[in-house]
Design an enzyme around this catalytic site. Structure first.
Site, mmCIF file in Angstrom:
data_model
loop_
_atom_site.group_PDB
_atom_site.id
_atom_site.type_symbol
_atom_site.label_atom_id
_atom_site.label_comp_id
_atom_site.label_asym_id
_atom_site.label_seq_id
_atom_site.Cartn_x
_atom_site.Cartn_y
_atom_site.Cartn_z
ATOM 1 N N MET A 95 4.958 -6.835 -1.350
ATOM 2 C CA MET A 95 3.819 -6.772 -2.268
ATOM 3 C C MET A 95 3.041 -5.462 -2.140
ATOM 4 O O MET A 95 1.814 -5.451 -2.015
ATOM 5 C CB MET A 95 2.895 -7.980 -2.023
ATOM 6 C CG MET A 95 3.593 -9.319 -2.189
ATOM 7 S SD MET A 95 4.448 -9.487 -3.761
ATOM 8 C CE MET A 95 3.053 -9.799 -4.820
ATOM 9 N N ARG A 96 3.770 -4.344 -2.172
ATOM 10 C CA ARG A 96 3.095 -3.046 -2.194
ATOM 11 C C ARG A 96 3.805 -2.155 -3.196
ATOM 12 O O ARG A 96 5.029 -2.224 -3.341
ATOM 13 C CB ARG A 96 3.169 -2.360 -0.818
ATOM 14 C CG ARG A 96 2.231 -2.922 0.220
ATOM 15 C CD ARG A 96 2.419 -2.205 1.543
ATOM 16 N NE ARG A 96 1.972 -0.806 1.511
ATOM 17 C CZ ARG A 96 0.729 -0.413 1.727
ATOM 18 N NH1 ARG A 96 -0.200 -1.294 2.009
ATOM 19 N NH2 ARG A 96 0.400 0.869 1.683
ATOM 20 N N HIS A 114 11.690 -8.789 -9.880
ATOM 21 C CA HIS A 114 10.395 -9.088 -10.502
ATOM 22 C C HIS A 114 10.521 -10.390 -11.290
ATOM 23 O O HIS A 114 11.491 -10.571 -12.034
ATOM 24 C CB HIS A 114 9.985 -7.940 -11.427
ATOM 25 C CG HIS A 114 8.651 -8.179 -12.057
ATOM 26 N ND1 HIS A 114 7.473 -8.037 -11.360
ATOM 27 C CD2 HIS A 114 8.308 -8.592 -13.302
ATOM 28 C CE1 HIS A 114 6.461 -8.355 -12.151
ATOM 29 N NE2 HIS A 114 6.936 -8.682 -13.343
ATOM 30 N N ASP A 146 11.179 3.075 -9.266
ATOM 31 C CA ASP A 146 10.657 4.443 -9.407
ATOM 32 C C ASP A 146 9.186 4.384 -9.011
ATOM 33 O O ASP A 146 8.722 3.385 -8.475
ATOM 34 C CB ASP A 146 10.920 4.999 -10.814
ATOM 35 C CG ASP A 146 10.206 4.210 -11.891
ATOM 36 O OD1 ASP A 146 9.327 3.385 -11.547
ATOM 37 O OD2 ASP A 146 10.517 4.417 -13.078
HETATM 38 C C1 GRF Z 1 9.619 -13.511 -5.874
HETATM 39 O O1 GRF Z 1 9.136 -14.365 -6.869
HETATM 40 C C2 GRF Z 1 9.815 -12.130 -6.424
HETATM 41 O O2 GRF Z 1 10.112 -12.112 -7.780
HETATM 42 C C3 GRF Z 1 8.481 -11.478 -6.181
HETATM 43 O O3 GRF Z 1 8.050 -12.016 -4.964
HETATM 44 C C4 GRF Z 1 8.617 -13.304 -4.774
HETATM 45 C C5 GRF Z 1 9.251 -13.329 -3.411
HETATM 46 O O4 GRF Z 1 9.648 -14.609 -3.032
HETATM 47 N N1 GRF Z 1 8.637 -10.042 -6.189
HETATM 48 P P1 GRF Z 1 10.401 -14.826 -1.649
HETATM 49 O O5 GRF Z 1 9.522 -14.231 -0.557
HETATM 50 O O6 GRF Z 1 11.736 -14.168 -1.726
HETATM 51 O O7 GRF Z 1 10.504 -16.312 -1.512
#
Ligand code: GRF
Length: 206
Positions: A95-96, A114, A146
């Protein structure tokens, strides 16, 4: 004989790690010619770390508190990944937003998943954005990273229907089931050498 050594994957996580788990399982089942050489988390308590440790994968907690800016944080991430000789970086719920420092260090070798059909609903709470907009279909996108937010060349997408009574949670669960398959397929195409990037377009050999 494989043509080259198995690809060395570095997986970046922040949370639960269900995508990480599927990648681990498919590699262990011999379905992907790759090895996860390290899992890096920016959150000390991420359950993804427990999952990695259960499979003997080295884990690194790399928090941003000690870094004054995003570039210096990313420079340290690059140096950790290089120390493990990583060829392909997988963002599995990391989440960065990455800076050019990371993106330029691994050109077309960083994949993100995503939970929407990009370019619709980039950024946070993509599932809620889809519900608020009232779309009938959403899904997931695997793309190269990117320096924009969810803007890189698209590798694969899967479509997931939105039900009338969906909540963010129910839609997220349905999308995640698609994520697990789509991410595996994209990683497999990459390690099998079937992906070529031409500008914004990703060409896939049959
Ligand atoms: C997923 O929904 C992905 O699309 C998003 O973060 C979530 C990660 O889920 N980028 P996990 O940690 O793999 O269960």
């Amino acid at each position: 004989m494989p043509e080259h050594e198995p690809y060395r994957l570095g997986v970046l996580v922040s949370g639960s790690g269900t995508n990480l788990q599927v990648i681990i399982d498919r590699i262990e089942a011999g379905e992907i010619s790759a090895e996860i050489v390290c899992v890096i988390s920016n959150k000390a308590g991420a359950y993804a770390l427990t999952r990695a440790q259960a499979h003997g994968i080295p884990v690194i907690v790399h928090e941003n508190i000690n870094f004054s800016d995003r570039q210096s944080y990313d420079a340290e991430t690059v140096s950790i990944l290089r120390s493990y000789k990583v060829d392909l970086v997988i963002l599995a719920g990391f989440m960065r937003i990455l800076t050019d420092v990371m993106v330029n260090a691994f050109p077309h070798a960083i994949m993100n998943i995503h939970p929407a059909l990009l370019p619709s609903f980039p950024g946070l709470h993509a599932q809620q954005q889809a519900l608020d907009y009232g779309v009938r279909y959403s899904g997931c996108t695997v793309h190269f990273v990117d320096s924009g937010t969810d803007t890189g060349p698209i590798i694969l997408q899967s479509v997931v229907p939105v039900e009338q009574n969906d909540t963010e949670e129910t839609l997220s669960t349905r999308i995640q089931r698609a994520e697990h398959k789509t991410f595996i397929e994209a990683i497999r195409l990459f390690v099998d050498g079937k992906i070529q990037v031409k500008g914004r377009k990703v060409l896939i050999a049959s």
